[in-house]
Design a protein around this motif. Sequence first.
Motif, PDB file in Angstrom:
ATOM      1  N   ARG A  89     -15.860  10.577  18.698  1.00  0.00           N
ATOM      2  CA  ARG A  89     -15.587  10.618  17.256  1.00  0.00           C
ATOM      3  C   ARG A  89     -16.383   9.545  16.514  1.00  0.00           C
ATOM      4  N   LEU A  90     -16.467   8.339  17.110  1.00  0.00           N
ATOM      5  CA  LEU A  90     -17.242   7.263  16.498  1.00  0.00           C
ATOM      6  C   LEU A  90     -18.718   7.622  16.460  1.00  0.00           C
ATOM      7  N   ARG A  91     -19.226   8.190  17.539  1.00  0.00           N
ATOM      8  CA  ARG A  91     -20.626   8.592  17.588  1.00  0.00           C
ATOM      9  C   ARG A  91     -20.915   9.636  16.505  1.00  0.00           C
ATOM     10  N   GLU A  92     -20.012  10.608  16.369  1.00  0.00           N
ATOM     11  CA  GLU A  92     -20.188  11.643  15.334  1.00  0.00           C
ATOM     12  C   GLU A  92     -20.185  11.030  13.937  1.00  0.00           C
ATOM     13  N   TRP A  93     -19.320  10.026  13.741  1.00  0.00           N
ATOM     14  CA  TRP A  93     -19.272   9.375  12.425  1.00  0.00           C
ATOM     15  C   TRP A  93     -20.595   8.680  12.128  1.00  0.00           C
ATOM     16  N   LEU A  94     -21.116   7.959  13.116  1.00  0.00           N
ATOM     17  CA  LEU A  94     -22.371   7.235  12.926  1.00  0.00           C
ATOM     18  C   LEU A  94     -23.529   8.185  12.655  1.00  0.00           C
ATOM     19  N   VAL A  95     -23.591   9.281  13.389  1.00  0.00           N
ATOM     20  CA  VAL A  95     -24.664  10.261  13.191  1.00  0.00           C
ATOM     21  C   VAL A  95     -24.572  10.872  11.795  1.00  0.00           C
ATOM     22  N   ALA A  96     -23.355  11.230  11.390  1.00  0.00           N
ATOM     23  CA  ALA A  96     -23.172  11.823  10.051  1.00  0.00           C
ATOM     24  C   ALA A  96     -23.541  10.829   8.957  1.00  0.00           C
ATOM     25  N   GLU A  97     -23.176   9.568   9.151  1.00  0.00           N
ATOM     26  CA  GLU A  97     -23.482   8.543   8.153  1.00  0.00           C
ATOM     27  C   GLU A  97     -24.991   8.306   8.080  1.00  0.00           C
ATOM     28  N   ALA A  98     -25.650   8.317   9.226  1.00  0.00           N
ATOM     29  CA  ALA A  98     -27.104   8.129   9.244  1.00  0.00           C
ATOM     30  C   ALA A  98     -27.801   9.265   8.498  1.00  0.00           C
ATOM     31  N   LYS A  99     -27.325  10.481   8.706  1.00  0.00           N
ATOM     32  CA  LYS A  99     -27.917  11.627   8.002  1.00  0.00           C
ATOM     33  C   LYS A  99     -27.649  11.547   6.506  1.00  0.00           C
ATOM     34  N   ALA A 100     -26.453  11.097   6.146  1.00  0.00           N
ATOM     35  CA  ALA A 100     -26.108  10.973   4.724  1.00  0.00           C
ATOM     36  C   ALA A 100     -26.961   9.912   4.035  1.00  0.00           C
ATOM     37  N   LEU A 101     -27.226   8.829   4.749  1.00  0.00           N
ATOM     38  CA  LEU A 101     -28.057   7.770   4.170  1.00  0.00           C
ATOM     39  C   LEU A 101     -29.504   8.202   4.031  1.00  0.00           C
ATOM     40  N   GLY A 102     -29.990   9.008   4.982  1.00  0.00           N
ATOM     41  CA  GLY A 102     -31.381   9.428   4.958  1.00  0.00           C
ATOM     42  C   GLY A 102     -32.316   8.283   5.296  1.00  0.00           C
ATOM     43  N   GLU A 103     -33.606   8.570   5.300  1.00  0.00           N
ATOM     44  CA  GLU A 103     -34.592   7.543   5.620  1.00  0.00           C
ATOM     45  C   GLU A 103     -34.725   6.562   4.462  1.00  0.00           C
ATOM     46  N   ARG A 104     -35.025   5.316   4.813  1.00  0.00           N
ATOM     47  CA  ARG A 104     -35.305   4.337   3.766  1.00  0.00           C
ATOM     48  C   ARG A 104     -36.587   4.706   3.030  1.00  0.00           C
ATOM     49  N   ALA A 105     -36.653   4.323   1.757  1.00  0.00           N
ATOM     50  CA  ALA A 105     -37.877   4.541   0.991  1.00  0.00           C
ATOM     51  C   ALA A 105     -39.014   3.754   1.624  1.00  0.00           C
ATOM     52  N   THR A 106     -40.196   4.361   1.671  1.00  0.00           N
ATOM     53  CA  THR A 106     -41.343   3.724   2.320  1.00  0.00           C
ATOM     54  C   THR A 106     -42.444   3.392   1.314  1.00  0.00           C
ATOM     55  N   ASP A 107     -42.080   3.323   0.016  1.00  0.00           N
ATOM     56  CA  ASP A 107     -43.115   3.072  -0.984  1.00  0.00           C
ATOM     57  C   ASP A 107     -43.404   1.588  -1.185  1.00  0.00           C
ATOM     58  N   GLY A 108     -42.715   0.717  -0.413  1.00  0.00           N
ATOM     59  CA  GLY A 108     -43.035  -0.710  -0.463  1.00  0.00           C
ATOM     60  C   GLY A 108     -44.161  -1.035   0.499  1.00  0.00           C
TER      61      GLY A 108
END
Length: 643
Positions: A156-175
Amino acid sequence: MIVGTAGHIDHGKTSLVTALTGVAGDRLKEEKRRGITIDLGFAFLPLPDGSTLGFIDVPGHERFVHTMVAGASGIDIALLAVAADDGVMPQTREHLAILDLLQIGRGVIAITKADLATPERLSEVSAQIREATAGTVLDGAEILPVSSVSGQGVDRLREWLVAEAKALGERATDGRFRLAVDRSFTLAGIGVVVTGTVLSGVVRVKDQVLVSPSGLSARVRSLHAQNREVEAGRAGDRCALNLAGEGISKEAIRRGDMVIDPFLHAPTERIDARLRLLPGEPKPVGQWFPARLHHGATEVGARVVLLDGEQLLPGHAADVQLVLDKPIAAASLDRFVLRDVSAQRTIGGGQFFDLRAPTRQRRTAARETQRAALALSDPREAFAALLDAPPFAWDLAAFARDRALSASKRNEVADALSPILFHADEQSIAIGHSHWHSFVEGLVERLDAFHAANPDLQGMGREKLRVSLQPKLPPAAFSLALQHADVTGRVVRDGAFVRLTSHSLHMSPEREALWQRVAPLLGGDVRFRPPRVRDVAGLLARPEQDIRQLMKFAARLGLVDEVAHDHFFLRPTMHDMVLIAADLAAHAADGSFTAAQFRDRIDSGRKVAIQILEFFDRQRVTLNRGTLRRVQLQYIDLYGPVP
């Protein structure tokens, strides 16, 4: 995406990471022998979509909190572990405070060793956690009971982390690229490898990078991101860079260094920031309070200078200046943590605003306005506010560098605000339109007043005029401002002087006739060694005083310059000699030249060459450094246009 653990010693952080990923984080023999994490541990969880979730496992022991801060600085999601048998402990609270100071806003709380606890105990620990996290970044965070032994709650914890990572998406790379180094080592057959979290931007194989603050240049031979060999690493990745270059060794690169885009290299040791003191501190912070600054993976001694009042009370925040024991590589809006000098406790933290903080006039209203502008997170809004803050002229290139903005992002700011821009040397001095119009009108009014008070003078000294105006532009930008279309029709540059186009001096017919006889004697083959006043008077059989008065008046007209007493050179000759000095400097490896080299080029005596160069020193065309001189490019147009 990076998940970072936090929590008290022996609360099962490393075991939990192992249960989630199948990879043991502890890597040192001493760690395995003692059963505790001493240094940062790393593990990776491949996801079904091909991406990878990285884990940083930090020490929980109070003696290694500085290492915990290094690990927490680059994480996206916090995983706070609280053991069911112990509940909330001292390092739980300190780690939580660090997460709060670093503003790690996404997180989950795992009650570890849940298989050993009753439902009542789990409820009791949950209540402790809710009380401890109230008002922090983890207020209201999900609380999940887990057991690394039985596997309870791990999926359940692993699923939460995966879902949260997908929700956050990749960091902006324009810096622009920045990687905070937490390890440096050598691998046989590969060479020097550094690891860390990419804080911004993108790095690719074969990129030229720079190690800051040391300034070592390097090339990326190969790289791994999230434990896989790749061609590029981006913001949010755990990266290992194989670096090559002169001076690059594992000893030359240390934890706390930054590997960066070369454009960003500008170490700082004096920073204006916002500091929040933790409520639990036993006493206020006063002026020049000593502390240890933690930023990224670096740790450095610091003194806290309060910019408002004489003390900062526990639980309060204030603007401060941080005076560091040695320079660090940083970016504006980076977050930091302060610990006491004995490394016993975390006392506060906050955010950097100005990496180029002044040593004087730190408490003025102008500085307060500037800090308020620099505190704005949106770069366009921040630079717009700066343009309305004294001194009303700001270097857009330096602003973009200190915020690690990409070239495209910097151009977006310029396009949105469309300021008047002067590109000089490595600066891009920007002025808002309203302040530019005030500058032009102030320039004209200042010259008009000068001419009224000094009708017999050629004009006002360029440097004296520059420092008398607002905005006060840097010399190179001021030179370009005098060439702007809004100025050229009203103002004339006349050597080291500036005058209104309406202001002019004229020779009388008698002086004009005499000048027509004198001028040829100063030019031609002898232009670099012209006769002095006494010699000219002898050649023309005229009194010295007549020739001297003529030459003084000719100097006011900008026809000649008096390099030494009674030794006048034609203005075009002055321009030629400036270009010779610039050519000597341009062809020298270090940009310097000697008086002897200059003497040989103008084919004159040493004494005359020295007098000319000393005159150029006074006019700021050259800088004297012992036996060598350097040319200041912003002044080489004093005597004529530069090809």
